[in-house]
Each structure stands twice: as structure tokens, then as C-alpha cells.
Design an enzyme around this catalytic site. Structure first.
Site, PDB file in Angstrom:
ATOM      1  N   ASP A 269     -12.461  -8.778   4.505  1.00 13.65           N
ATOM      2  CA  ASP A 269     -13.796  -8.703   3.882  1.00 13.65           C
ATOM      3  C   ASP A 269     -14.425 -10.086   3.831  1.00 13.65           C
ATOM      4  OD1 ASP A 269     -13.627  -5.983   3.402  1.00 13.65           O
ATOM      5  OD2 ASP A 269     -14.357  -6.141   1.341  1.00 13.65           O
TER       6      ASP A 269
ATOM      7  N   TYR B 140       0.821  -1.214   0.000  1.00 14.86           N
ATOM      8  CA  TYR B 140       0.000   0.000   0.000  1.00 14.86           C
ATOM      9  C   TYR B 140       0.858   1.269   0.000  1.00 14.86           C
ATOM     10  CZ  TYR B 140      -4.800  -1.681   0.826  1.00 14.86           C
ATOM     11  OH  TYR B 140      -6.041  -2.221   0.707  1.00 14.86           O
TER      12      TYR B 140
ATOM     13  N   ASP C  50      -6.503  -6.824   3.931  1.00 10.52           N
ATOM     14  CA  ASP C  50      -7.634  -6.118   3.322  1.00 10.52           C
ATOM     15  C   ASP C  50      -8.602  -7.132   2.725  1.00 10.52           C
ATOM     16  OD1 ASP C  50      -9.122  -3.922   2.241  1.00 10.52           O
ATOM     17  OD2 ASP C  50      -8.236  -4.385   0.292  1.00 10.52           O
TER      18      ASP C  50
ATOM     19  N   LYS D 199       2.762 -15.357   1.625  1.00  7.85           N
ATOM     20  CA  LYS D 199       2.929 -16.033   0.331  1.00  7.85           C
ATOM     21  C   LYS D 199       4.426 -16.285   0.179  1.00  7.85           C
ATOM     22  CE  LYS D 199       1.255 -17.564  -3.604  1.00  7.85           C
ATOM     23  NZ  LYS D 199       0.347 -18.726  -3.705  1.00  7.85           N
TER      24      LYS D 199
ATOM     25  N   ASP E 177      -3.494 -18.033  -0.318  1.00 10.12           N
ATOM     26  CA  ASP E 177      -4.530 -18.665  -1.150  1.00 10.12           C
ATOM     27  C   ASP E 177      -5.243 -19.758  -0.348  1.00 10.12           C
ATOM     28  OD1 ASP E 177      -2.102 -20.031  -1.177  1.00 10.12           O
ATOM     29  OD2 ASP E 177      -2.229 -20.635  -3.280  1.00 10.12           O
TER      30      ASP E 177
END
Ligand code: IPM
Ligand code: MG
Length: 359
Positions: A250, A140, A246, A190, A222
Site C-alpha cells: 500500500d 494470515y 500487505d 524482522k 521498519d
């Protein structure tokens, strides 16, 4: 005496924050809360008034306060502005300037709302997990970033960076939270592909040594996305980077059926926090008196608990919200056919009524 900066922002922000203010005003008047309120601007509405989505005055005011209560930012209206002027820039700016590195996002399923989830009841009943998202670094904020011309075409680039100290401090936050719960931290990365995640994993493993009573596991992002919908109750605390957090938050929020129910906290090293609902500004339903104000009201409870050291009143707010749900009142987003559907304002009033009758 505490001082709180109120930043309603855009879209449904104003109407949901107004309901939280009803709760604060009631507690100030009848429960000796003594919270002083300062009102400020952020996001698109700040841009409209000042030409800046994060006016200097907002940061100056924040520095004079103990906490921030934020509604939401963003809207179609500002989507074509230069990136630097968009509402989201105000949000990212305040996170960064106040160094609010630890973003705590709980996903709790209220027993009264078990039917609101799109997942089978047995998969989500009793769900109580927390995502601890790093909030002021990673891709970000990494540099270089931009869109450039190269030969005959444009290319876009961002940089995912984490320093050891940035990883270490969010690691400590996650382990401390896990200590108060089921003592399990799952670090999501990851590392099979990205060097930045290889370092993330190494540092998390080092931090874990300070918390022998807490179990650390690692999971690729994943797989974590899959496990969240397959068997979400396997998690207790998930700690992860800004971008992965992020996305996963959600997903975790929606497991509960309503993103309109979930509060969040973003905290710095001094315990200063910004509290906000997890959901966005929802411009499509703004001003219609249908938005769910409960996540914002619950954000006040979270503020009292994490920054203002008043878990007594935090408990009272949470209990009042549960009582109103228990009585079958719902805003549209969480209603099933047997519920009594009410608007934003009435929901705020009912929470205050419930506080009154529980005192
Ligand atoms: C969130 C939001 C923000 C983010 C946006 C509005 C910039 O999606 O708080 O999760 O990406 O962090
Ligand atoms: Mg998000």
C-alpha cells in the site's frame, strides 16, 4: 483459446470490471484474442446471493479456467458478519484454495502522472519497483488463532509460521522476476526479533546461491517502510511475507500517487493467476461513475503477459492507457486542475477508442 473467470465482487468492483470487459470484448472481436468468459460470484455479493462469500461453484469454475479477473471485495454492509462469512474471507479463501502463493505488485509511476504523487517529483520520477508478497501462509493463515477467555479477560492470538519450502518458492519467484529487471532483490523481514524471520533470512540466502547474477540484500521491515518514502528508487524487487507485503505494498502504491492505477497478479506453481487491481472495493464511491478503471484494465494486460503468453496484446493495452493519459483525460483520483476529468465509463470507452486507433 483461453478461459477466464470474471469475478467483479463488491463496491466499485462491478463498474471497473465492466470497463475491462469492454477492452476484452474489443480484443476478442477485432484482435483475435479468443478469450472465453465465465462469470462468477465472490465476496459480499456472493454472500448476499448464496450465504457464502466463496461459493463452491466459484472454486469449481476457477479450476476449469486459465485465469481469474477480480474486481474487489468488501463493504460496510458486511462488516458485522461473523469473520467466516465476511467478503475478505472469500478473497483469502480463493488465494489459499488455488495456492496463489506469489503476489506480484508493481509500483510504477507513469511519467504523465508525476504530479499526482504526494512526494517530491525528483524522489519518485521514473519509479519502477515490484513487491513480491507471499500470499498463502504466514500470520494470515497460521494456527492456532482466535480470541479466548483467560482468567478475567479475553486475549487474542495469531501465529506467524513459515516452512522452509514456503519461503523457498516465493524466493525463487522473486529472483526470477529480478533476473528480467535490474537484478536486485531486497528481502524484508524482522529477523532481529522474530524466529520465523530468522529462518526466512537463512532460506533467502540459500536460494540466492542459485542466482549468482542477482544481488540479494536484507532489510528490517521498519527500515524498509522508511526507505520506501525516503528513497524508493533504491529498490528493484522487494520480497517479503504476507503481512509485511500487505502493508508495504500500500505504501509503495501510494508513492505513485494513485492506487487506482496499479494492477497485481497472484500466481501458483502452474502459472494459473488471479489478476486484480491493488485497490479495494471503495464502497463510498460505488455506483457514482467516478472510480478509476485503469488498474483493472491494466490487470488484463498483466494476465495476458504472465498467464496467457500474449505480450503483444498486453503491450497494446498498456500503450492505449498511456495514450489516454497523454491526452489529458483523468478520473478524479488522479486529476490535477489542468486535466479533463471524466467518469469510469468514459475512461473505459476512451481506452477502447485508443486501441482502435493504434491497431
Ligand atoms: C490486499 C487486501 C487484503 C489483504 C484484504 C482485503 C483481505 O488488503 O489484497 O492487500 O489483506 O491481503
Ligand atoms: Mg492490502
Amino acid at each position: 483459446m483461453s478461459k477466464v473467470l470474471i469475478l467483479p465482487g463488491d463496491g466499485i468492483g462491478k463498474e471497473i470490471v465492466n470497463q475491462a470487459l469492454k477492452v476484452i470484448n474489443y480484443l476478442n472481436q477485432y484482435q483475435a484474442l479468443e478469450m472465453e468468459l465465465v462469470h462468477g460470484l465472490i465476496g459480499g455479493s456472493a454472500y448476499d446471493k448464496t450465504g457464502n462469500p466463496l461459493p463452491d461453484k466459484t472454486i469449481d469454475d476457477a479450476k476449469q479456467c486459465d485465469s481469474i479477473l477480480l474486481g474487489a471485495v468488501g463493504g460496510y454492509k458486511w462488516e458485522s458478519l461473523a469473520r467466516e462469512l465476511r467478503p475478505e474471507k472469500g478473497l483469502l479463501g480463493i488465494r489459499s484454495q488455488m495456492d496463489l502463493f506469489a503476489n506480484i505488485r508493481p509500483a510504477i509511476l507513469y511519467s504523465t502522472l508525476a504530479d499526482s504523487s504526494t512526494l517530491k517529483k525528483e524522489i519518485v520520477a521514473g519509479l519502477d519497483i515490484i513487491i513480491v508478497r507471499e500470499l498463502v501462509a504466514g500470520i494470515y493463515f497460521g494456527k492456532p488463532r482466535g480470541i479466548k477467555q483467560d482468567n478475567n479477560q479475553r486475549y487474542g492470538f495469531n501465529t506467524a509460521t513459515y516452512s522452509e519450502s514456503e519461503i523457498r518458492r516465493i524466493g525463487h519467484s522473486a529472483f526470477k522476476i529480478a533476473r528480467l529487471r535490474n537484478k536486485n532483490v531486497c528481502s524484508v523481514d524482522k529477523a532481529n526479533v522474530l524466529e520465523v524471520c530468522e529462518l526466512w533470512r537463512e532460506v533467502m540466502t540459500e536460494v540466492a546461491k542459485d542466482y549468482p547474477d542477482v544481488k540479494l540484500s536484507h532489510m528490517y521491515v521498519d527500515n524498509a517502510a522508511m526507505q520506501l518514502v525516503r528513497q524508493p528508487k533504491q529498490f528493484d524487487v522487494i520480497v517479503t511475507s504476507n503481512l509485511f507485503g500487505d502493508i508495504l505494498s500500500d505504501c509503495a502504491a501510494m508513492l505513485t500517487g494513485s492506487i487506482g492505477m496499479l494492477p497485481s497478479a497472484s500466481i501458483n506453481e502452474d502459472g494459473f493467476g488471479m489478476y486484480e487491481p491493488i485497490h479495494g472495493a471503495a464502497p463510498d464511491i460505488a455506483g457514482k461513475d467516478i472510480a478509476n478503471p485503469l488498474a483493472t484494465i491494466l490487470s488484463v494486460a498483466m494476465m495476458l503477459r504472465y498467464s496467457l503468453n500474449n505480450s503483444l496484446l498486453a503491450d497494446k493495452i498498456e500503450k492505449a492507457v498511456e495514450d489516454v493519459l497523454e491526452q489529458g483525460y483523468r478520473t478524479k483520483d488522479i486529476a490535477t486542475s489542468k486535466d479533463k476529468i471524466i467518469g469510469t465509463n468514459e475512461m473505459g470507452d476512451l481506452v477502447v477508442e485508443s486501441l482502435k486507433s493504434n491497431q
